[in-house]
Every structure is written in structure tokens, then in C-alpha cells.
Design an enzyme around this catalytic site. Structure first.
Site, short mmCIF file in Angstrom:
data_model
loop_
_atom_site.label_atom_id
_atom_site.label_comp_id
_atom_site.label_asym_id
_atom_site.label_seq_id
_atom_site.Cartn_x
_atom_site.Cartn_y
_atom_site.Cartn_z
N ILE A 79 0.85 -1.19 0.00
CA ILE A 79 0.00 0.00 0.00
C ILE A 79 0.89 1.24 0.00
CG2 ILE A 79 -1.87 1.22 1.19
CD1 ILE A 79 -2.32 -1.43 2.74
N CYS A 80 0.48 2.19 -0.80
CA CYS A 80 1.18 3.47 -0.77
C CYS A 80 0.32 4.45 0.00
CB CYS A 80 1.44 3.95 -2.20
SG CYS A 80 2.22 5.57 -2.26
N LEU A 81 0.66 4.64 1.26
CA LEU A 81 -0.12 5.55 2.09
C LEU A 81 0.85 6.33 2.97
CD1 LEU A 81 -2.99 6.42 3.01
CD2 LEU A 81 -2.89 4.60 4.73
#
Lengths: 185, 940
Positions: free
Chosen positions: A121-123
Site C-alpha cells: 500500500i502506498c499511504l
């Protein structure tokens, strides 16, 4: 129960204290290992808070023998293309939690601009914007809202990012993938 | 020359030396011998003597030429031929002719038996006569042979045994199928006849022994003597007849068949007798009378028979006098001791058979026997003895378990019944199997089943502690709780184990002695018990200290005495002290049966622990204790006086079994009551003093005498149901004053009233009647409101009392049902109107009626039940359970249990696996969870 905790902490002590001696890659100061007790407490209270919060659509629970590894579940929010879908996550907490963020991955495939094909996840809050004020609950809520509001400017999944503008088509893909995934789950 | 020929019989050369003359002599003699043989074999006695001299000369001349073997062979062959052709067919023909008559379907048994008897006797006599004649013939040959040569002396024996063999084999080869049956019928009939004669004898003897009355005895004796001789004669005649038949049969070589026949007849008779005696009556022991009967009837018969046969032995070869237990070689030993030895063997055999029959009979009915256990103890005792003989315990276990499954462990049986049966089973089987090994096997299905029932714990606690719940079928046990019973049993057991069981532990000694004290008291009313109860103990009516101080005093005094037990000299006095106690025979060491697990064979397993087996149903005593605590709380809170003697006694008994620690909370509860009594008196006394000496302003219309407070340490009590209620103003003030006074006396402690608990005694005065009630405070508050205002709307009344409308409606039903308040609908459709009924129109119930509050007990419990408590405590975990199931899909019970243990720390998870299972099954029932293949899912 008290003995239980101690034992558990000892176990995790061993588990976590072992790498520093072998691998010099991550030289942890010794006080950190002693602090496992407090990490444990923190995780336990987070679990308690999460259980008591009663937020619908998010949930997580530690695996049977290890409180540093959790499994999470997120349902797609209403009125988004992910409505009615459910995604499994894995959360793995570092030994210096909450000073470092946990590693969160999608276990179920998620067709999303900011989630790659293996579930990374890119968060921002899971990377540079992490703060020790966040907890499991806020992470899960953030991911849940990320589903409906992706950041299409820096996508991990370009196909999804490209399709995002066409919500109808996007919905179709999501439902199809979700149905396809379902038997596994 | 002749001499040469004789000397070399086997020499073939001798044939050459035979002269014409000698050949013709041989031929002539042989022919005459054959003719004579044929004649005499077919003839009769008269021929025999006339032919004797001729026969003898021929035989001797033949023998002279060495043809003895030929002579013997020919003679025997001709005898055999006669038997085959003539005697045997004739003998069997009797039964052939009768073969249609011997039809098992025939109704007229007597007739048939008579026919059989006559036929058999006649036929046997005939063939015996023939045989005798043939034997005479044989004897003639023997004599002739003996005269002519100095033959070995055993020639007679050899020939006769050969002949005997011929007779047997001829008859056996031609034996018709139905003959054994004929024999069986015969013996059965004869034996029945005999047994009626003998049994009559036996019973009369018994009766006359019982009679102590001289006159009766004299007449009776005369009567018996008169008939006795006659009977004796009849009996003798019958035995002689049977003996004759047996003898004849034996002579013919039917020894084993005969024995089979009369043995089976005897066994049949014995079986019938056992069934007859045992029947469905379990209140008396039958074993002794069966044994007596065996002595009196079958053994008498056998004795007479064997005697008779022994006297009339003529040609009995050892093999034909086989003893009943033929396998035993010593039985073949001929001698005078044989009949008695045979009799003893018969006795053992018959007794074993009787034991086995009775055992099977009792095992089949074991369920019924245990149902009325204390009464059916004799039957159990019988069964025990039988099993000791036969060792077929496993039969008992199998049969009883299947009976249990079929009859007891069904949905229709109430938990109480099952528990009672369980306890009875324990008690009954304890006699049979002191080591408790089979009990373990039998008890397991019951325990397993009871674990699945929700009210098991409650029933167990009630049964243990409540008098009425105990088994009051037994004599003298009326109103006693099971706990008392267990205690009594144990103290009886203790009495016997006194010598080897010296315990120096103070506490244990105290317990032991306490048991003795009970024992003494319980046996106090037994006539002949010469006990002086020690003064310090004797003044106790119940054998139990009333207060804590008392108990300590007794403890000390008694412990000293108990310790004295360790001094050898004291052992006997203690035994003497308790003469009324049931003395148990000191049981000899009994090894565990082979099925027993040696691991479990500890010393404590020797005594089957009823309580332990009951606790074993639930698995832990804690649950039991907790349930008891709730029941105790309920009981104590509803007490209007401070009389807790019975509760103290029960608690003391429980402490003996469960230990002081587990009963600590209960003890504190009881102490609260004792303390309450003291404080209550104290508070009231000082308040009254104040009001008398000081301010006259205090309202005298509500004196403190009318209120009694129970002060509890709520930490140690089970959670108490809280319900807000506004009690009437004067009462409220009274309570506040009381609390204030309490605070003054016991600073810094403060009273916190639980106004919804307790009982109120009130008297309602109407114009025409006075009614008394004992009700809850809520009920009282409700009715008090009608004092000022005779009509209330539902909502207003609920507000005034401070309870929800639905609670009010439920509670006011009590008054409506008593006819004191009436309900009517008002203008507002959602509201009701309650009006006080001022006078009874029918005027029937003007008498003062004492009403006890028995209204809906369940809804008005003052203490939360154990289930509710658990439920409440577990709801915290519900979220955890849903959380983990949400993320892991499905989980088995133990994994859920482990996860809760691991991660649930704030309210520490301390429940047992069973409790969790219980809770999960609630969730399943509420359709929150699903269970499949022992794993739990979230219901979707």
C-alpha cells in the site's frame, strides 16, 4: 494472566532480541528490547480499544500466538465503487512500535491505484507521515477511506489509476475481481 | 503227539500233525458248540442248565485244540447278533411306538409324563432281563473255560467288559433321535414330583422351627411326624424308582446321557425355583433360601440317588461311575468317600448355577433395583455375593449402561431424577464394588449426559444442601440433605478405619471428631446405646456451633480429645463410645479388578466418594460453590430473622468437603448476618436511648423496632440486582436515621441501602377487614401510594414510585390478583387506571388471611443467577470473539479460548473452557454465531 504476559514477552524478547546480535544491519539499543513489555501493553490496549470501538467495516485481531502479527478486515465504504467488498489485511508491528509504523499489506488482491499487485500500500501515514499518535484503528480507517479516495497522481497500479475516472467500469472490475477472489476466502 | 500239538498252537506245522480223528473231533465239537450256543442264546433259563454239561465238554474239547479264541469270539458274536436282531429293536420299538406320543406340543403334560415313565420303566426292565440272561450265558462259557484250562483269572473280567462294550455299541448305533428327550422328560417329571414332596417337607420344617409357641409346636410336630413318615416312604420309593432307572440305563451304557438328562432336569428345576423365589421383590435377600432349597431338595435327591447306586453297584466299571465333574481325575477313584465327594461337587455346581441365574436375573432388573435403592439393598447384597462367585462384573456394566441410556438419559427424565438415580447407583454399586472401578464405567454416561443439561449445577446444589432435595425415601433420612447423608456414611466408614488412620493434623482431627459427635447424636435415640455425650458437646441441639465464638470454643475442646486418639490406649474407648453406630466388618484387602488402571489405585480410591463423583459431573467444585453462593445469598436476603443455624451447619459440612478457602466468601456472608444481628441491636438500642433522653421531637409513630437491617459486605456477595424504588417518605427517613446512627457507631463505614431488597410485613386495614401480607418493598411502596389517593394512572404511579412502567405493571399484578387493586382503562388508550378496591362486594373473605409472597419467583430474584452473572461478565469478550472470528473466519473452541487468554487483559479472561462453550452456545442460540464441525463462524 500475569505469568502469561511475562512468558509472552519473554518469547517476543527472544524473537526480537536475537537479530541484533546476529545481524548488524539494524543495531538496536538494548533498552529497546526491555521496552517490549510496553509495546505489548500498547498493542493490547489498542486491541481493547478497537474491540470496544464498534466501528463497522474495520476489524483486526492478533494471530493466535503472536501479538505482533495481526490480521485485519476492511469493508468497502458505502457509496464508493468498493461497496459490498471485503479485503483482508496483514499488519506486522515492529519492535519499536509505535515509534515506527507497522507494515500493512493487502492479503486479498485489491484493484486500487495505490495498492500494487502483491498488496503493498502506498499511504503516507504508513511511511513518512507516521506518528506514534496513530493506532491500529486509525490505520484501518485511513485505509478504508483510501479505498474511496485514491491518490491517482502517484499510482502503484497505473491501470487502476487510468480506469479510476470511469467509475462505472471501475466498479465492474472491482466486483468481478472480488467475486473471483471470493472462493479463496 | 497231542501234547506236541498243544504245546505249539501257533505253529503251522502242527496242522500236519493233525490226525483225521482229531479233525473230525474238532468239527463235531464245533458243530455241537454252535448249535448249543444258538439254542441257549435264544432260549431261556431252563435250557441253560440242561445244556450246561454238553456245552462244557464241547468247549473243553475245542480248547484242547487251542481254539479258545474262536470259541469266545463266536459266542460273543452270537450274543451280539441276538442283541442286534432281537433285543435292541424290541427295546427301541417301545419308544418308536411312542414317538407320536412324545410331542412337545402336547398340552396334557402329566399324561405324557406318566406314559413316558411307564414305557421307560417297562422297556428298561425288559432289556435288563434279557441282558441278565445273556450274562448268565456268558457266565456259563466262562465257567466252562475255567474248568477246562488254568486260564488267567481275569478271563471273566475281560469277557464281561467285552460284552458290556457290545451292548453299549449295539444300543448306541441304533439309538433313535428322540431317546435323550425321553430321558429328559422322564427325569423332569420325576424330579418335579419329588421336589414337591421334598419342598413341602423343607418348608414345614422351616415353619416348625419358626414357631416358638409350645402348643402349636406340639401339634405341628405331631402333624409333621405323621405325614413325615408317609412322605419319607413316598420319597424313598420315588428315589428307588429313579435309581433303578438310572441303574438300568447305566448298565446299558447310557451313563453320560443319563447324567446329562438328570443334570439338565435338576438345573431346570433350580432355575424355575430361582425365578420363583427371586421374582420382582427386591426387599429381601433370596440367596440363602435358594441355597437352603438346594440343600433340601436337589442335593437330598442326589444323595439318595448316589447312595442307591452305590449300594446296588454290581458290574460297574470305573468309567461308568463318572462323577459329575468328570474332568477331575480323583472323582474316578473308587472308594467309600466318593458319594460325599460327588455330593460336594454337585453342590458347588448347583450353587454356581444358582448364583449365575440369580445374577442374570438381578442384572437385568438392576435399573429398577437401583430406583428403589435403599429398600432394595438386600437384592444388591445378593447380587454382590453372586458376582463374587461368578466374576461377571462386565456383564453388569454393559447391561446397566444400556438400561441407563434407554431409560434414564432421555429428554423426558428430569435432572433431579437423573441425579437421584446417579446417587443411588453410586451407593448401590459401592456395596458391590468397593474399589469403584465399575462404578467409574457406569457413571461416565450419566455424567456425560448431565453435563449437557443447564440446570444440573442448580439441581446438584439443591440436592446437596436442601433437606427436601435429598433422597428422603430412606428410613430416618427425612428432610436430610444429601450432604448430611454423605457425612454420616463417611463417619461410619471412619469408625472402622480408626486404627490405621491416625491423623495428627489438627484440622483433620477436628473434622473427624466432629463426625463422631454427629454419630453419637444420631445414634442417641437408638435403644440400648449407652452413651453419655460429653457435656461440652451435648447441649448442642444440632451438633453445630451457633456462632463463630462458639465454634472456636468447641474446636479447641474437641481437638484435644481428638489428638488423644493418637495414644493407642484411646482407640478402643472411642469405639466403645459409639456402640450404636453401624459396625462394618473390617474389609479385607481387595485388589483392584484387572480392568482397573493401576495409576488410579491410590489409597483414597478405596472409598467411593459420593460427593467426589457428584462434583465430577461438573468438573470443578468452584462452579458448584459459586452456585451455592448465589442460592445462599438469595436465602439470606429473604430472611426476616437472623436465624442461620441450618446455613451454618451446611456451610461447615461444605467446608469439610471443599476446604475452607473455597467457602470463604460464603463464610463472610454468614458472618455478615451474624454481624448484622449485633449491629442492628446496637443501632436500635442507642437510637431509642437518644430518643428517650434527648429530643422529644423524634416521631414516635415510626419506632426503630419495626426495622431490621442486614448489613452485607457486597464485595463478597454475588452481584445484587439493583432497582431504584422510591419508598414511602417516613420509611425513607427511618432508613436515613438508621444509616446515620450506623455511621456514628462504625465510622468511617457508611450504609448504602438496597431499597429494593428485603421484605415488608404489612397490614392493610379496610372498613370491613384486615389483611396481612409479606411482600417486597416495591409491592409495599405501590400499595402505600393508595393510602393517600385511591386511584392512580399507570404512568403517574410509576413515576411516583420511580420504577419503569412495565415493572410497575408486573408488580401491581400481585395486588390485582389479591383483589385489593382493580385495573381499568382510562381515557388515554396507552394508560391504565388502578383503583383501590375498598370493600369486598361478595363479603366472603372477611377473615384475616395471612398471605405469603409466592409470586413469580424468577422475575423477583434479588440476586443475579450464576448464568446471568456469567453472561454479563462474558459480554466483554463477545466483541473479542466476533473480532477474531471476523478476521480468522472460523475457529475451534480451544483456539478461541487461547486467544482470549492471550489477548484479553483488561478484564482478565479467567473463564473455563466449559464456561466459554456455554457462552458460545448462547451466542449461537442468539444467531450471532454458527457452529459447524466444532468450529465457530460469524453468522452472516
Amino acid at each position: 494472566m500475569a505469568t502469561m504476559n511475562n512468558q509472552d514477552s519473554n518469547n517476543s524478547n527472544n524473537r526480537t532480541a536475537a537479530p541484533p546480535t546476529n545481524a548488524s544491519k539494524q543495531p538496536l539499543p538494548t533498552p529497546k528490547a526491555v521496552d517490549t513489555q510496553s509495546v505489548l501493553k500498547r498493542l493490547q490496549s489498542e486491541l481493547m480499544a478497537l474491540m470496544m470501538s464498534g466501528d463497522s467495516g474495520i476489524s483486526a485481531f492478533p494471530e493466535e500466538d503472536n501479538i505482533f502479527c495481526w490480521k485485519g478486515t476492511i469493508s468497502g465504504s458505502k457509496d464508493t465503487v468498493f461497496e459490498g467488498t471485503e479485503y483482508k489485511l496483514s499488519l506486522s508491528f515492529p519492535n519499536d512500535y509505535p515509534f515506527k509504523p507497522p507494515k500493512v499489506k493487502f492479503e486479498t488482491g485489491c484493484f486500487h491505484p495505490n495498492v500494487d499487485l502483491v498488496g503493498n500500500i502506498c499511504l503516507d501515514i504508513l511511511q513518512d507521515k507516521w506518528s506514534s499518535a496513530y493506532d491500529v484503528r486509525t490505520i484501518l480507517i485511513s485505509i478504508q477511506s483510501l479505498l474511496g479516495e485514491p491518490n491517482t497522481s502517484s499510482p502503484l497500479n497505473t491501470q487502476a489509476a487510468a480506469l479510476w475516472s470511469n467509475q462505472e467500469e471501475y466498479r465492474k472490475v472491482v466486483v468481478e475481481k472480488h467475486l473471483y477472489k471470493k472462493p479463496n476466502h | 503227539m497231542t501234547a506236541d500239538a498243544l504245546s505249539s498252537v501257533c505253529n503251522l506245522g502242527v496242522l500236519d500233525s493233525l490226525s483225521e480223528a482229531s479233525i473230525s473231533e474238532i468239527l463235531e465239537s464245533w458243530n455241537s458248540f454252535c448249535i448249543i450256543t444258538e439254542t441257549i442264546v435264544k432260549g431261556d433259563d431252563t435250557d441253560l442248565s440242561s445244556y450246561y454239561s454238553k456245552f462244557q465238554s464241547h468247549v473243553s474239547s475245542l480248547c484242547k485244540y487251542g481254539l479258545r479264541d474262536l470259541v469266545e469270539e463266536h459266542f460273543l458274536l452270537s450274543l451280539q447278533e441276538t442283541l442286534e436282531k432281537h433285543s435292541a429293536p424290541k427295546f427301541w420299538k417301545n419308544f418308536d411306538a411312542n414317538s407320536n406320543g412324545i410331542d412337545l406340543e402336547t398340552n396334557d403334560k402329566d399324561m405324557q409324563e406318566d406314559v413316558v415313565e411307564l414305557l421307560l420303566c417297562k422297556a428298561l426292565e425288559e432289556i435288563s432281563l434279557e441282558k441278565q440272561y445273556q450274562e448268565k450265558c456268558l457266565l456259563m462259557l466262562v465257567n466252562s473255560l475255567q474248568i477246562c484250562q488254568d486260564y488267567p483269572s481275569d478271563v471273566e473280567n475281560v469277557l464281561f467288559s467285552k460284552y458290556q462294550l457290545i451292548v453299549s455299541s449295539v444300543l448306541m448305533t441304533t439309538l433313535p433321535r428322540q431317546f435323550p428327550e425321553v430321558l429328559h422328560w422322564y427325569f423332569k417329571g420325576r424330579l418335579e414330583e419329588l421336589s414337591t414332596i421334598m419342598a413341602g417337607d423343607y418348608e414345614e420344617n422351616n415353619e416348625s422351627q419358626d414357631k416358638n409357641d409350645m402348643e402349636n409346636n406340639r401339634y405341628g410336630k405331631m402333624d409333621i411326624d405323621g405325614s413325615f413318615d408317609q412322605k419319607k416312604k413316598l420319597e424313598d420309593k420315588l428315589v428307588r424308582n429313579i435309581g433303578m432307572v438310572v441303574h438300568n440305563l447305566r448298565n446299558l451304557g447310557f451313563t453320560s446321557m443319563t447324567e446329562d438328562a438328570y443334570a439338565s432336569a435338576i438345573f431346570l428345576l433350580l432355575k424355575a425355583k430361582v425365578y420363583d423365589l427371586a421374582g420382582d421383590d427386591y426387599r429381601s435377600t433370596v440367596l440363602e433360601s435358594i441355597k437352603g432349597w438346594i440343600q433340601a431338595v436337589p442335593l437330598q435327591f442326589l444323595h439318595a440317588l448316589l447312595d442307591y447306586l452305590g449300594d446296588s453297584k454290581i458290574y460297574l466299571s470305573p468309567s461308568s461311575t463318572k462323577s459329575p465333574l468328570a474332568s477331575n481325575p480323583s472323582s474316578c477313584y473308587p472308594g467309600t468317600s466318593k458319594p460325599s465327594e460327588g455330593i460336594i461337587r454337585w453342590q458347588l455346581r448347583l450353587e454356581y448355577f444358582a448364583y449365575e441365574t440369580l445374577q442374570d436375573l438381578r442384572i437385568a432388573k438392576l435399573f429398577e433395583i437401583i430406583v428403589d435403592y435403599p429398600d432394595s439393598a438386600p437384592a444388591i447384597e445378593d447380587l454382590k455375593q453372586c458376582l463374587e462367585y461368578t466374576g461377571q462384573h462386565s456383564k453388569l456394566v454393559d447391561s446397566f449402561i444400556s438400561a441407563l441410556r434407554y431409560r434414564l438419559l432421555t429428554a423426558g427424565a428430569s435432572t433431579n431424577d437423573i441425579l437421584h438415580q446417579y446417587v443411588s447407583t453410586i451407593k448401590a454399586l459401592r456395596t458391590i464394588d468397593p474399589a469403584g472401578v465399575f462404578l467409574e464405567a457406569v457413571g461416565e454416561p450419566i455424567r456425560e449426559y448431565l453435563r449437557g443439561r443447564k440446570d444440573t449445577i442448580k439441581c446438584i446444589v439443591t440436592m446437596l444442601t436442601d433437606g427436601s432435595g435429598g433422597n428422603n425415601n430412606g428410613p430416618g433420612n427425612n428432610g436430610d440433605s444429601l450432604l448430611e447423608e454423605i457425612n454420616r456414611d463417611e463417619e461410619n466408614q471412619e469408625n472402622t478405619g480408626l486404627d490405621d488412620d491416625i491423623n495428627t493434623d489438627d484440622k483433620q482431627a477436628w473434622i473427624d471428631v466432629q463426625r463422631y459427635v454427629y454419630a453419637i447424636e444420631e445414634n442417641n435415640n437408638i435403644p440400648g446405646a449407652r452413651i453419655k455425650i460429653l457435656p461440652a458437646l451435648g447441649n448442642q441441639t444440632q451438633g453445630l456451633p451457633r456462632g463463630r465464638e462458639d465454634s472456636r470454643f468447641h474446636k479447641n475442646s474437641v481437638v484435644k480429645r481428638a489428638q488423644a486418639r493418637a495414644v493407642p490406649g484411646w482407640v478402643t474407648p472411642w469405639e466403645v463410645l459409639v456402640p450404636g453406630c453401624q459396625k462394618q466388618t473390617i474389609s479385607c484387602w481387595e485388589p483392584d479388578p484387572v480392568e482397573a488402571d493401576p495409576q488410579k489405585g491410590s489409597r483414597y480410591r478405596r472409598k467411593v466418594d459420593v460427593l467426589g463423583m457428584i462434583v465430577g459431573i461438573i468438573g470443578s467444585k468452584d462452579q458448584l460453590v459459586n452456585e451455592y453462593r448465589v442460592m445462599l445469598a438469595e436465602k439470606l436476603l429473604n430472611k426476616t430473622d437472623y436465624d442461620i443455624d441450618t446455613e451454618i451447619r451446611t456451610l461447615e459440612l461444605l467446608k469439610i468437603h471443599f476446604g475452607e478457602n473455597s467457602m470463604q466468601k460464603c463464610e463472610i456472608m454468614l458472618n455478615d448476618l451474624i454481624g448484622s444481628k449485633r449491629i442492628n441491636t446496637n443501632v436500635k438500642a442507642t437510637i431509642n436511648q437518644l430518643s428517650k433522653t434527648g429530643a422529644e421531637s423524634r416521631e414516635h409513630e415510626t419506632p426503630f423496632d419495626i426495622i431490621n437491617a442486614t448489613i452485607i459486605s457486597s464485595n463478597f456477595w454475588p452481584p445484587i440486582q439493583d432497582e431504584d424504588v422510591n419508598i414511602p417518605e417516613p420509611m425513607d427517613k427511618l432508613l436515613n436515621d438508621y444509616a446515620k446512627r450506623f455511621h456514628e457507631i462504625k465510622t468511617p463505614r457508611k450504609l448504602l441501602w438496597k431499597k429494593n431488597l428485603g421484605t415488608v410485613k404489612l397490614e392493610l386495614e379496610f372498613e370491613d377487614r384486615t389483611l396481612q401480607f409479606t411482600v417486597t418493598p416495591v409491592h409495599a411502596s405501590i400499595i402505600m401510594k393508595f393510602q393517600d389517593q385511591t386511584s392512580w394512572s399507570c404512568k403517574n404511579l410509576a413515576d411516583a414510585i420511580g420504577v419503569p412502567v412495565d415493572t410497575l405493571q408486573r408488580r401491581i399484578n400481585f395486588w390485582i390478583s389479591k383483589g385489593i387493586v382493580s385495573e381499568s382503562s382510562s381515557n388515554d388508550p396507552n394508560d391504565h387506571l388502578y383503583t383501590l378496591v375498598d370493600s369486598i362486594s361478595d363479603g366472603g373473605k372477611t377473615v384475616i388471611s395471612n398471605e405469603e409472597l409466592v409470586a413469580d419467583d424468577d422475575s423477583e430474584r434479588s440476586v443475579a443467577s450464576v448464568e446471568d452473572q456469567l453472561r454479563k461478565e462474558m459480554t466483554v469478550y463477545e466483541k473479542f470473539i466476533t473480532g477474531m472470528l471476523k478476521n480468522f473466519g472460523s475457529m475451534a473452541l480451544d483456539r478461541i479460548h487461547n486467544s482470549l487468554k492471550m489477548f484479553c487483559s483488561d478484564p482478565t479472561y479467567d473463564k473455563s473452557l466449559q464456561q466459554l462453550q456455554c457462552f458460545l452456545s448462547w451466542l449461537v442460540a442468539e444467531e450471532k454465531l454458527e457452529i459447524r464441525d466444532d468450529t465457530y463462524f460469524l453468522k452472516k
